[in-house]
Scaffold this active site. Structure first.
Site, PDB file in Angstrom:
ATOM      1  N   CYS A 129      51.318  66.148  29.339  1.00 59.12           N
ATOM      2  CA  CYS A 129      50.694  67.174  27.694  1.00 59.12           C
ATOM      3  C   CYS A 129      50.803  68.135  28.542  1.00 59.12           C
ATOM      4  CB  CYS A 129      48.892  66.678  28.260  1.00 59.12           C
ATOM      5  SG  CYS A 129      48.438  67.636  30.076  1.00 59.12           S
ATOM      6  N   GLY A 130      52.223  68.145  28.466  1.00 55.99           N
ATOM      7  CA  GLY A 130      53.134  69.338  28.654  1.00 55.99           C
ATOM      8  C   GLY A 130      52.978  70.398  29.161  1.00 55.99           C
TER       9      GLY A 130
END
Length: 292
Positions: A91-92
């Site tokens: 998720c980055g």
């Protein structure tokens, strides 16, 4: 130079990865709608809870009999950082941004001679913080088995924190989470929940309104303060859930685009290599024919 077979395998591998990232993007988009709706629905209740708490707190005079959850212990030597992150990755920079903010706070407090303890909610935050602050982590809550966050999850965390506070283990509690603004914007946020930061009322030109409480303000605060802590933690968990899905959706979209660029570049390389091999074979055939 890679052979044609190696290039074909590489292209097939990237295409398979692209299918996975595209599927994860679609799943995150579907989950985001529900998570965003839950986070937006929790905001007015949490904000109203803070206003009510501030209104009641402003009507009483701090004294030794006042609830410690409101006025604190009178010192700020020991700080507990409640760091809320996700249970899964991909998720980055969602988890890293929250942990980075917590590390900055730890460094600031330690430079002032304060004692810092850490309470982790979420496996990713624990994995990052334990590398440097393993001895300072007092407890970890794992929510991997929770399919849908509920108030009871936040209430359980709040009960543990209140019990530790009443046992005199710390003086101040600070909450770390990510505030959801949009799919491409999640803001790491710091909020002090013990003792709560009460905003001063703005002076208005109109007549002031006096409230009478039944039972007394101290009795109301005894029940309201623990509930406020659970409410703020619940809001943070919902904000994190929405921010996680938004960050994952953006990260997987970028990964899908990058995979497409890699496929195009590898396909061009494959075609050029194949054309060069065909040209080389034709030259060898023609040279052999002329030699005869």
């Amino acid at each position: 130079m890679a052979s044609l077979k190696d290039l074909r395998n590489r292209i097939a591998s990237v295409k398979a990865t692209q299918k996975i990232t595209k599927a994860m993007q679609m799943v995150a988009a579907a989950k985001l709608r529900r998570a965003q709706a839950a986070a937006e629905a929790a905001r007015p209740y949490a904000e109203r809870m803070e206003r009510v708490l501030g209104n009641i707190a402003s009507s009483i005079t701090p004294s030794p009999e006042s609830p410690k959850l409101l006025v604190g212990t009178g010192k700020d030597d020991i700080h507990l950082l409640l760091v809320c992150t996700s249970e899964r990755g991909l998720c980055g920079a969602f988890n890293s941004a929250i942990v980075r903010l917590a590390r900055e706070q730890i460094g600031r407090l330690q430079s002032q001679g304060k004692t810092v303890k850490i309470f982790c909610v979420g496996r990713k935050g624990y994995d990052q913080l334990r590398r440097q602050y393993e001895k300072q982590i007092v407890e970890t809550v794992d929510l991997r088995g929770v399919r849908q966050l509920g108030y009871e999850n936040a209430s359980g965390i709040a009960e543990k924190i209140v019990a530790r506070f009443e046992a005199g283990e710390f003086d101040v509690v600070t909450l770390f989470y990510s505030h959801f603004k949009s799919v491409i914007s999640q803001v790491p946020t710091v909020q002090q929940i013990i003792p709560p930061v009460i905003e001063k009322k703005k002076e208005s030109s109109g007549p002031s309104v006096a409230y009478e409480y039944e039972p007394e303000e101290e009795d109301i605060l005894t029940d309201l303060l623990p509930r406020n802590i659970a409410t703020q933690i619940f809001r943070a968990l919902l904000e994190n859930a929405a921010s996680e899905q938004g960050a994952r959706m953006t990260a997987m979209d970028n990964a899908t685009r990058n995979a497409g660029d890699m496929i195009r570049k590898q396909t061009i390389t494959y075609n050029r290599t194949r054309q060069a091999m065909i040209t080389k074979e034709l030259i060898e055939i023609i040279s052999g024919a002329e030699a005869l």
